[in-house]
Design a protein around this motif. Structure first.
Motif, mmCIF file in Angstrom:
data_model
loop_
_atom_site.group_PDB
_atom_site.id
_atom_site.type_symbol
_atom_site.label_atom_id
_atom_site.label_comp_id
_atom_site.label_asym_id
_atom_site.label_seq_id
_atom_site.Cartn_x
_atom_site.Cartn_y
_atom_site.Cartn_z
ATOM 1 N N ALA A 15 64.079 18.040 65.914
ATOM 2 C CA ALA A 15 62.735 18.600 66.095
ATOM 3 C C ALA A 15 62.103 18.193 67.417
ATOM 4 C CB ALA A 15 61.840 18.174 64.927
ATOM 5 N N LEU A 16 62.438 17.014 67.929
ATOM 6 C CA LEU A 16 61.858 16.548 69.191
ATOM 7 C C LEU A 16 62.510 17.210 70.403
ATOM 8 C CD1 LEU A 16 61.546 12.746 68.375
ATOM 9 C CD2 LEU A 16 59.645 14.326 68.708
ATOM 10 N N GLY A 17 63.800 17.514 70.296
ATOM 11 C CA GLY A 17 64.509 18.140 71.402
ATOM 12 C C GLY A 17 64.338 17.390 72.704
ATOM 13 N N HIS A 18 64.165 18.155 73.777
ATOM 14 C CA HIS A 18 63.873 17.580 75.090
ATOM 15 C C HIS A 18 62.397 17.774 75.452
ATOM 16 C CE1 HIS A 18 68.364 18.126 76.405
ATOM 17 N NE2 HIS A 18 68.195 17.145 75.561
ATOM 18 N N HIS A 19 61.568 18.078 74.457
ATOM 19 C CA HIS A 19 60.197 18.503 74.715
ATOM 20 C C HIS A 19 59.270 17.335 75.031
ATOM 21 C CE1 HIS A 19 61.496 22.372 73.354
ATOM 22 N NE2 HIS A 19 61.719 21.957 72.117
ATOM 23 N N ASP A 20 58.238 17.626 75.820
ATOM 24 C CA ASP A 20 57.177 16.645 76.029
ATOM 25 C C ASP A 20 56.116 16.823 74.952
ATOM 26 O OD1 ASP A 20 55.777 18.913 76.802
ATOM 27 O OD2 ASP A 20 55.312 18.207 78.826
ATOM 28 N N ALA A 21 55.063 16.010 75.002
ATOM 29 C CA ALA A 21 54.042 16.024 73.955
ATOM 30 C C ALA A 21 53.312 17.359 73.895
ATOM 31 C CB ALA A 21 53.046 14.886 74.196
ATOM 32 N N CYS A 22 53.004 17.944 75.043
ATOM 33 C CA CYS A 22 52.279 19.219 75.054
ATOM 34 C C CYS A 22 53.113 20.331 74.419
ATOM 35 C CB CYS A 22 51.891 19.585 76.481
ATOM 36 S SG CYS A 22 50.558 18.565 77.163
ATOM 37 N N ALA A 23 54.401 20.372 74.715
ATOM 38 C CA ALA A 23 55.266 21.400 74.124
ATOM 39 C C ALA A 23 55.387 21.215 72.620
ATOM 40 C CB ALA A 23 56.641 21.363 74.776
ATOM 41 N N LEU A 24 55.487 19.966 72.166
ATOM 42 C CA LEU A 24 55.570 19.707 70.728
ATOM 43 C C LEU A 24 54.274 20.085 70.031
ATOM 44 C CD1 LEU A 24 57.435 16.289 70.855
ATOM 45 C CD2 LEU A 24 58.382 18.473 70.087
ATOM 46 N N SER A 25 53.161 19.811 70.687
ATOM 47 C CA SER A 25 51.866 20.192 70.121
ATOM 48 C C SER A 25 51.762 21.710 69.969
ATOM 49 C CB SER A 25 50.731 19.666 70.998
ATOM 50 O OG SER A 25 49.474 20.003 70.468
ATOM 51 N N GLU A 26 52.251 22.430 70.965
ATOM 52 C CA GLU A 26 52.241 23.890 70.884
ATOM 53 C C GLU A 26 53.110 24.376 69.727
ATOM 54 O OE1 GLU A 26 53.514 25.251 74.690
ATOM 55 O OE2 GLU A 26 51.741 24.474 75.746
ATOM 56 N N GLN A 27 54.267 23.753 69.546
ATOM 57 C CA GLN A 27 55.139 24.140 68.437
ATOM 58 C C GLN A 27 54.466 23.900 67.089
ATOM 59 O OE1 GLN A 27 59.106 22.660 68.458
ATOM 60 N NE2 GLN A 27 59.606 23.479 70.475
ATOM 61 N N LEU A 28 53.779 22.791 66.962
ATOM 62 C CA LEU A 28 53.058 22.502 65.725
ATOM 63 C C LEU A 28 51.981 23.546 65.465
ATOM 64 C CD1 LEU A 28 52.695 18.623 65.983
ATOM 65 C CD2 LEU A 28 53.791 19.843 64.103
ATOM 66 N N GLN A 29 51.233 23.890 66.500
ATOM 67 C CA GLN A 29 50.152 24.862 66.346
ATOM 68 C C GLN A 29 50.678 26.244 65.984
ATOM 69 O OE1 GLN A 29 47.772 24.625 69.945
ATOM 70 N NE2 GLN A 29 47.727 22.393 69.832
ATOM 71 N N GLN A 30 51.885 26.553 66.460
ATOM 72 C CA GLN A 30 52.470 27.870 66.200
ATOM 73 C C GLN A 30 53.337 27.900 64.942
ATOM 74 O OE1 GLN A 30 54.575 28.594 69.852
ATOM 75 N NE2 GLN A 30 52.698 28.714 71.087
ATOM 76 N N GLY A 31 53.445 26.762 64.257
ATOM 77 C CA GLY A 31 54.245 26.711 63.040
ATOM 78 C C GLY A 31 55.730 26.595 63.269
ATOM 79 N N GLY A 32 56.133 26.236 64.486
ATOM 80 C CA GLY A 32 57.551 26.138 64.800
ATOM 81 C C GLY A 32 58.198 24.847 64.359
ATOM 82 N N THR A 33 57.401 23.861 63.978
ATOM 83 C CA THR A 33 57.921 22.597 63.461
ATOM 84 C C THR A 33 56.832 21.981 62.605
ATOM 85 O OG1 THR A 33 59.026 20.515 64.071
ATOM 86 C CG2 THR A 33 57.140 21.171 65.414
ATOM 87 N N SER A 34 57.082 20.788 62.090
ATOM 88 C CA SER A 34 56.100 20.093 61.261
ATOM 89 C C SER A 34 55.962 18.660 61.745
ATOM 90 C CB SER A 34 56.533 20.096 59.796
ATOM 91 O OG SER A 34 57.697 19.299 59.618
ATOM 92 N N ALA A 35 54.852 18.052 61.393
ATOM 93 C CA ALA A 35 54.643 16.655 61.764
ATOM 94 C C ALA A 35 55.707 15.772 61.115
ATOM 95 C CB ALA A 35 53.249 16.205 61.349
#
Length: 496
Positions: A15-35
């Protein structure tokens, strides 16, 4: 560069991939992952790399998973809600001990959470646990005379820097995208430079007051974060500002793009004693200066805007902090503290202070006056450019805490040669990972600005990062010994 001594857990399949915090936050907001998926991935990554890096000191994994599940139920992922992070172990967090990196303190859980930790949590960060620091943050490496050092993910035989070295290791190795750090003489910027991260020391008072520092004669401590991208750092301060804003400082807002103004940048590379920095540090600054000029900024060579006497005065002030721990730690820190178990370096610094007590009043007066002197340097400049450090991250043991004091002092002064001025002046500064030494270790470049002018540093840092993207460990070492294991197994294992 791939070496048998690199150690990271980046995994494009979790779920973390190579993403930074902003990208992960966007994924959470869009439903692409979960906390919960993010916290699970962070704990799995931790189980692979921390046996090598030894960067954590206490964990609250079950609590973090419960918090993540609750956030998933609520489903409102504004700011950094749901992102896994760590707290440096010199702030209190309810339910965990605060050891300050010292064997002298009892391991008992705290009943309260400090104001800074609460502000971090209010941005939505899910704290997995606490990271190592050297004893009371009194040196620039995260090492100990009687226990395991935190190790640099880029090369595990080398230092993470300090004092926020445990947090730096966790972010650089990909366990979390962001972690708490604080800075009393360079302790955000030094590990950022050693571990290839972005490290902003904010202006004094930008975040909530650090309880142990706010009563110092000169409050030299600023809390902040370590990240892998400039936009994560900028976003954190924007989110934190919504929780607390100091009316004595100009508001930052959310800085998302480079500034339009072309800056006047003063550049120097020599240490305060006139000695040259290591070639890799000089090269890093010269290349950064060339890039700034190509982007339209004016770069001028200047003398260091800090008098040579400053280094001795600051070391004496540092010694006062150590003497306070040695003689008054039972009253100020914990009544069950055992001074006999303090590190040799702590005792050495304390003795340096007592031997030079007759000089302290004069040193303190000069340090008080320095804030105005430092501010005057920015009457004709916008930013000052220098190395972050005197040389790249040294091997473990080079800054050992049980060295003879004079040897330890000289090595420390040569290494942490550029960062303390902003702690005394209260002004902001940032280290950016813009270069690498010939052995592959990161080399930081240091930009400083006037009090309250973090916006200048963040705007410039965004511009430099766009022009020359920072090299991350996962891109250079896709098959590191721990990284390969993490990439193959992390999605299959449960948290340790």
């Amino acid at each position: 560069m791939t070496t048998p001594n690199t150690c990271h857990a980046f995994n494009p399949k979790d779920a973390l991939g190579h993403h930074d915090a902003c990208a992960l936050s966007e994924q959470l907001q869009q439903g692409g992952t979960s906390a919960k998926a993010l916290v699970d991935a962070a704990l799995q990554r931790l189980s692979h790399v921390d046996p090598h890096l030894k960067a954590t000191v206490s964990m609250q994994a079950e609590h973090a998973l419960e918090q993540a599940e609750l956030l998933d139920k609520v489903g409102q992922f504004e700011e950094f809600k749901g992102l896994p992070a760590f707290l440096k172990d010199n702030l209190d967090l309810e339910g965990l001990p605060t050891l300050h990196g010292s064997a002298s303190l009892p391991r008992r859980n705290k009943q309260r959470t400090s104001a800074v930790a609460r502000q971090l949590m209010d941005t939505g960060l899910v704290l997995l646990g606490k990271t190592k620091l050297p004893e009371f943050g009194l040196t620039a490496t995260t090492e100990f005379s009687a226990s395991e050092a935190a190790r640099n993910p880029w090369h595990t035989d080398h230092s993470t820097g300090g004092s926020s070295g445990g947090s730096a290791a966790m972010v650089a190795a990909g366990v979390v995208p962001i972690a708490h750090a604080n800075d009393g003489g360079g302790s955000i910027r030094i590990p950022a430079a050693c571990c290839g991260l972005v490290g902003l020391k904010p202006s004094r008072g930008r975040l909530q007051a650090n309880e142990l520092a706010k009563h110092l004669p000169i409050n030299i401590v600023s809390d902040g974060v370590l990240t892998r991208t400039v936009r994560d750092t900028a976003a954190f301060y924007a989110h934190a500002e919504r929780q607390y804003w100091n009316p004595t400082l100009p508001a930052l807002g959310h800085i998302t793009r480079p500034g339009r103004k072309r800056l006047t940048i003063g550049m120097f590379t020599r240490k305060l004693n006139g000695e040259d920095s290591a070639p890799e540090c000089v090269d890093a600054v010269q290349k950064a200066a060339m890039l700034c000029e190509q982007l339209g900024h004016e770069v001028r060579e200047i003398a260091p805007p800090v008098p040579a006497q400053f280094a001795d005065d600051f070391l004496l002030y540092w010694g006062m902090l150590a003497a306070s721990v040695v003689h008054f730690g039972r009253f100020a820190v914990d009544r069950k503290m055992n001074p006999a178990q303090l590190e040799p370096l702590t005792h050495g610094l304390a003795k340096h202070f007592t031997r030079n007590l007759h000089r302290f009043a004069f040193a303190l007066r000069r340090l008080y006056q320095f804030e105005k002197q430092y501010a005057s340097a920015f009457e004709h400049m916008d930013v000052v450019l220098s190395p972050t450090l005197g040389h790249a991250a040294p091997p473990i043991g080079h800054l050992a805490l049980n060295l003879p004091f004079e040897e330890a002092r000289q090595r420390l002064v040569n290494f942490a040669a550029f960062t303390a001025a902003q702690n005394v002046s209260g002004a902001p500064a940032i280290s950016l990972p813009m270069h690498q030494a010939t052995n592959g270790l990161p080399v930081g470049v240091h930009f400083a600005a006037a009090m309250g002018h973090e916006f200048r540093l963040l705007e410039l840092a965004l511009e430099l990062e766009q022009a020359q993207p920072f090299k991350m460990l996962h891109a250079l070492t896709p098959t590191s010994h721990a990284g390969r294991q993490a990439a193959d197994k992390a999605s299959q294992l449960k948290p340790a």
